[in-house]
Design a protein around this motif. Structure first.
Motif, PDB file in Angstrom:
ATOM      1  N   ASN A 110      17.023  11.073   7.114  1.00 15.17           N
ATOM      2  CA  ASN A 110      17.049  12.519   7.203  1.00 15.17           C
ATOM      3  C   ASN A 110      15.738  13.059   7.769  1.00 15.17           C
ATOM      4  OD1 ASN A 110      16.497  15.272   6.110  1.00 15.17           O
ATOM      5  ND2 ASN A 110      18.562  15.025   5.280  1.00 15.17           N
ATOM      6  N   PHE A 111      15.827  14.003   8.703  1.00 14.95           N
ATOM      7  CA  PHE A 111      14.657  14.608   9.332  1.00 14.95           C
ATOM      8  C   PHE A 111      13.727  15.212   8.281  1.00 14.95           C
ATOM      9  CE2 PHE A 111      12.378  18.281  10.958  1.00 14.95           C
ATOM     10  CZ  PHE A 111      11.765  17.767  12.089  1.00 14.95           C
ATOM     11  N   ASN A 112      14.279  15.958   7.330  1.00 12.13           N
ATOM     12  CA  ASN A 112      13.452  16.621   6.316  1.00 12.13           C
ATOM     13  C   ASN A 112      12.709  15.616   5.442  1.00 12.13           C
ATOM     14  OD1 ASN A 112      14.060  19.242   7.141  1.00 12.13           O
ATOM     15  ND2 ASN A 112      15.878  19.335   5.853  1.00 12.13           N
ATOM     16  N   THR A 113      13.339  14.496   5.165  1.00 15.16           N
ATOM     17  CA  THR A 113      12.688  13.452   4.373  1.00 15.16           C
ATOM     18  C   THR A 113      11.513  12.864   5.147  1.00 15.16           C
ATOM     19  OG1 THR A 113      14.788  12.932   3.302  1.00 15.16           O
ATOM     20  CG2 THR A 113      13.051  11.268   3.162  1.00 15.16           C
ATOM     21  N   VAL A 114      11.728  12.586   6.427  1.00 15.84           N
ATOM     22  CA  VAL A 114      10.657  12.051   7.271  1.00 15.84           C
ATOM     23  C   VAL A 114       9.521  13.067   7.359  1.00 15.84           C
ATOM     24  CG1 VAL A 114      10.033  11.251   9.596  1.00 15.84           C
ATOM     25  CG2 VAL A 114      12.216  10.559   8.570  1.00 15.84           C
ATOM     26  N   MET A 115       9.853  14.333   7.525  1.00 19.79           N
ATOM     27  CA  MET A 115       8.838  15.390   7.608  1.00 19.79           C
ATOM     28  C   MET A 115       8.012  15.445   6.319  1.00 19.79           C
ATOM     29  SD  MET A 115       9.277  19.484   8.279  1.00 19.79           S
ATOM     30  CE  MET A 115      10.339  19.702   6.857  1.00 19.79           C
ATOM     31  N   THR A 116       8.677  15.399   5.187  1.00 20.85           N
ATOM     32  CA  THR A 116       7.976  15.446   3.903  1.00 20.85           C
ATOM     33  C   THR A 116       7.031  14.274   3.750  1.00 20.85           C
ATOM     34  OG1 THR A 116       9.815  16.628   2.867  1.00 20.85           O
ATOM     35  CG2 THR A 116       8.308  15.461   1.393  1.00 20.85           C
ATOM     36  N   VAL A 117       7.509  13.085   4.052  1.00 18.30           N
ATOM     37  CA  VAL A 117       6.682  11.878   3.894  1.00 18.30           C
ATOM     38  C   VAL A 117       5.509  11.909   4.866  1.00 18.30           C
ATOM     39  CG1 VAL A 117       6.663   9.354   4.106  1.00 18.30           C
ATOM     40  CG2 VAL A 117       8.556  10.498   2.934  1.00 18.30           C
ATOM     41  N   MET A 118       5.738  12.307   6.103  1.00 15.91           N
ATOM     42  CA  MET A 118       4.650  12.345   7.079  1.00 15.91           C
ATOM     43  C   MET A 118       3.592  13.371   6.671  1.00 15.91           C
ATOM     44  SD  MET A 118       6.663  11.670  10.681  1.00 15.91           S
ATOM     45  CE  MET A 118       5.223  11.849  11.718  1.00 15.91           C
ATOM     46  N   LYS A 173      10.285  14.355  14.895  1.00  9.76           N
ATOM     47  CA  LYS A 173      11.580  14.028  15.499  1.00  9.76           C
ATOM     48  C   LYS A 173      11.544  12.663  16.190  1.00  9.76           C
ATOM     49  CE  LYS A 173      15.818  15.115  16.627  1.00  9.76           C
ATOM     50  NZ  LYS A 173      16.837  14.997  15.609  1.00  9.76           N
ATOM     51  N   ASP A 174      10.452  12.382  16.899  1.00 14.01           N
ATOM     52  CA  ASP A 174      10.311  11.078  17.558  1.00 14.01           C
ATOM     53  C   ASP A 174      10.375   9.945  16.536  1.00 14.01           C
ATOM     54  OD1 ASP A 174       9.896  12.349  20.029  1.00 14.01           O
ATOM     55  OD2 ASP A 174       7.706  12.280  19.835  1.00 14.01           O
ATOM     56  N   VAL A 175       9.625  10.095  15.445  1.00 14.58           N
ATOM     57  CA  VAL A 175       9.595   9.062  14.401  1.00 14.58           C
ATOM     58  C   VAL A 175      10.973   8.930  13.772  1.00 14.58           C
ATOM     59  CG1 VAL A 175       8.602   8.428  12.161  1.00 14.58           C
ATOM     60  CG2 VAL A 175       7.124   9.349  13.964  1.00 14.58           C
ATOM     61  N   GLN A 176      11.588  10.062  13.473  1.00 16.09           N
ATOM     62  CA  GLN A 176      12.913  10.054  12.841  1.00 16.09           C
ATOM     63  C   GLN A 176      13.934   9.356  13.731  1.00 16.09           C
ATOM     64  OE1 GLN A 176      15.695  12.598  13.566  1.00 16.09           O
ATOM     65  NE2 GLN A 176      16.966  11.709  11.961  1.00 16.09           N
ATOM     66  N   PHE A 195       0.804  -1.221   0.000  1.00 18.38           N
ATOM     67  CA  PHE A 195       0.000   0.000   0.000  1.00 18.38           C
ATOM     68  C   PHE A 195       0.840   1.276   0.000  1.00 18.38           C
ATOM     69  CE2 PHE A 195      -2.318  -3.268   2.373  1.00 18.38           C
ATOM     70  CZ  PHE A 195      -3.468  -3.356   1.610  1.00 18.38           C
ATOM     71  N   PHE A 196       2.037   1.190   0.555  1.00 18.94           N
ATOM     72  CA  PHE A 196       2.857   2.369   0.779  1.00 18.94           C
ATOM     73  C   PHE A 196       4.223   2.207   0.134  1.00 18.94           C
ATOM     74  CE2 PHE A 196       0.283   2.024   4.765  1.00 18.94           C
ATOM     75  CZ  PHE A 196      -0.461   3.186   4.615  1.00 18.94           C
ATOM     76  N   GLY A 197       4.920   3.338  -0.004  1.00 19.82           N
ATOM     77  CA  GLY A 197       6.320   3.298  -0.358  1.00 19.82           C
ATOM     78  C   GLY A 197       7.105   2.774   0.845  1.00 19.82           C
ATOM     79  N   PRO A 198       8.387   2.417   0.646  1.00 14.21           N
ATOM     80  CA  PRO A 198       9.168   1.829   1.747  1.00 14.21           C
ATOM     81  C   PRO A 198       9.240   2.708   3.001  1.00 14.21           C
ATOM     82  CG  PRO A 198      10.337   1.602  -0.332  1.00 14.21           C
ATOM     83  CD  PRO A 198       9.134   2.456  -0.606  1.00 14.21           C
ATOM     84  N   LEU A 199       9.496   3.999   2.846  1.00 13.49           N
ATOM     85  CA  LEU A 199       9.592   4.869   4.021  1.00 13.49           C
ATOM     86  C   LEU A 199       8.209   5.110   4.627  1.00 13.49           C
ATOM     87  CD1 LEU A 199      11.296   6.432   5.990  1.00 13.49           C
ATOM     88  CD2 LEU A 199      11.253   8.387   4.408  1.00 13.49           C
ATOM     89  N   GLU A 200       7.202   5.260   3.786  1.00  8.80           N
ATOM     90  CA  GLU A 200       5.842   5.410   4.301  1.00  8.80           C
ATOM     91  C   GLU A 200       5.468   4.207   5.167  1.00  8.80           C
ATOM     92  OE1 GLU A 200       3.303   7.880   0.950  1.00  8.80           O
ATOM     93  OE2 GLU A 200       3.620   5.733   0.646  1.00  8.80           O
ATOM     94  N   ALA A 201       5.782   3.011   4.691  1.00  2.00           N
ATOM     95  CA  ALA A 201       5.452   1.790   5.439  1.00  2.00           C
ATOM     96  C   ALA A 201       6.169   1.770   6.787  1.00  2.00           C
ATOM     97  CB  ALA A 201       5.817   0.557   4.619  1.00  2.00           C
ATOM     98  N   VAL A 237       5.859   2.480  12.700  1.00  2.00           N
ATOM     99  CA  VAL A 237       6.257   3.161  13.941  1.00  2.00           C
ATOM    100  C   VAL A 237       5.042   3.790  14.612  1.00  2.00           C
ATOM    101  CG1 VAL A 237       7.543   5.151  14.860  1.00  2.00           C
ATOM    102  CG2 VAL A 237       8.648   3.590  13.235  1.00  2.00           C
ATOM    103  N   LEU A 238       4.236   4.493  13.833  1.00  2.00           N
ATOM    104  CA  LEU A 238       3.097   5.210  14.411  1.00  2.00           C
ATOM    105  C   LEU A 238       2.001   4.266  14.897  1.00  2.00           C
ATOM    106  CD1 LEU A 238       2.967   8.253  12.001  1.00  2.00           C
ATOM    107  CD2 LEU A 238       3.443   8.312  14.456  1.00  2.00           C
ATOM    108  N   TRP A 239       1.849   3.133  14.274  1.00  2.00           N
ATOM    109  CA  TRP A 239       0.840   2.180  14.738  1.00  2.00           C
ATOM    110  C   TRP A 239       1.267   1.499  16.028  1.00  2.00           C
ATOM    111  CZ3 TRP A 239      -0.174   0.580   9.103  1.00  2.00           C
ATOM    112  CH2 TRP A 239      -1.356   1.175   8.646  1.00  2.00           C
ATOM    113  N   ASN A 240       2.515   1.662  16.428  1.00  2.00           N
ATOM    114  CA  ASN A 240       2.986   1.084  17.687  1.00  2.00           C
ATOM    115  C   ASN A 240       3.033   2.098  18.819  1.00  2.00           C
ATOM    116  OD1 ASN A 240       3.409  -1.603  16.813  1.00  2.00           O
ATOM    117  ND2 ASN A 240       5.239  -0.938  15.732  1.00  2.00           N
ATOM    118  N   ASP A 241       2.564   3.316  18.577  1.00  2.00           N
ATOM    119  CA  ASP A 241       2.598   4.358  19.596  1.00  2.00           C
ATOM    120  C   ASP A 241       1.286   5.132  19.551  1.00  2.00           C
ATOM    121  OD1 ASP A 241       3.586   6.409  21.436  1.00  2.00           O
ATOM    122  OD2 ASP A 241       5.566   5.670  20.899  1.00  2.00           O
ATOM    123  N   VAL A 242       1.132   6.092  20.435  1.00  2.00           N
ATOM    124  CA  VAL A 242      -0.098   6.877  20.474  1.00  2.00           C
ATOM    125  C   VAL A 242       0.008   8.048  19.491  1.00  2.00           C
ATOM    126  CG1 VAL A 242      -1.660   8.178  21.946  1.00  2.00           C
ATOM    127  CG2 VAL A 242      -0.475   6.194  22.860  1.00  2.00           C
TER     128      VAL A 242
END
Length: 137
Positions: free
Chosen positions: A50-58, A37-40, A16-22, A27-32
């Motif tokens: 990279n923080f900016n990459t995670v931010m963009t994808v999220m 930054k927490d996810v990164q 369903f998702f790209g590799p980073l999206e998955a 990660v998010l399905w295992n937390d509230v």
């Protein structure tokens, strides 16, 4: 939320998702709720992300209505709109309905053939559903 691309050659969330999206969804399905930054930081344990990459994808996942975000203090907290189970149920139901609409009898035939490889509990559940459908006719 409708996933536009389903990848037959992949497995799990990567269908369903790209590799980073998955990875982010995992990660998010295992937390509230978590900040970017927490996810990164969780992802960084596996390999440098990279923080900016995670931010963009999220934020793209927010745009796709898979995540929601809310401002708390000076940070945004992100969380999935659906639980993992709800997401998988919704997506599989949607795919099944689309396959039935487009291919009807062929899909039913292939599903019946696939029953040879499933456990008895699933077959029993299918038999019960068929009985319920027949009663409603």
């Amino acid at each position: 939320m409708k996933i536009r691309k389903f990848k037959l050659n992949e497995s799990g969330l990567n269908r369903f998702f790209g590799p980073l999206e998955a990875k982010i969804m995992d990660v998010l399905w295992n937390d509230v709720e978590m900040t970017i930054k927490d996810v990164q930081q969780v992802l960084e344990r596996e390999k440098s992300t990279n923080f900016n990459t995670v931010m963009t994808v999220m934020n793209r996942l927010v745009d796709k209505e898979i995540l929601c975000k809310r401002l708390e203090g000076r940070s945004f907290l992100y969380k999935p709109l659906l639980s993992r189970e709800e997401f998988l149920t919704t997506q599989s139901k949607e795919m099944t309905n689309e396959l039935m609409d487009e291919f009807g009898n062929v899909v039913v035939s292939h599903m019946l053939d696939a029953l040879e490889d499933v456990d008895d509990a699933l077959v029993a559940k299918l038999e019960q559903k068929i009985k319920e459908l027949k009663k409603g006719m």
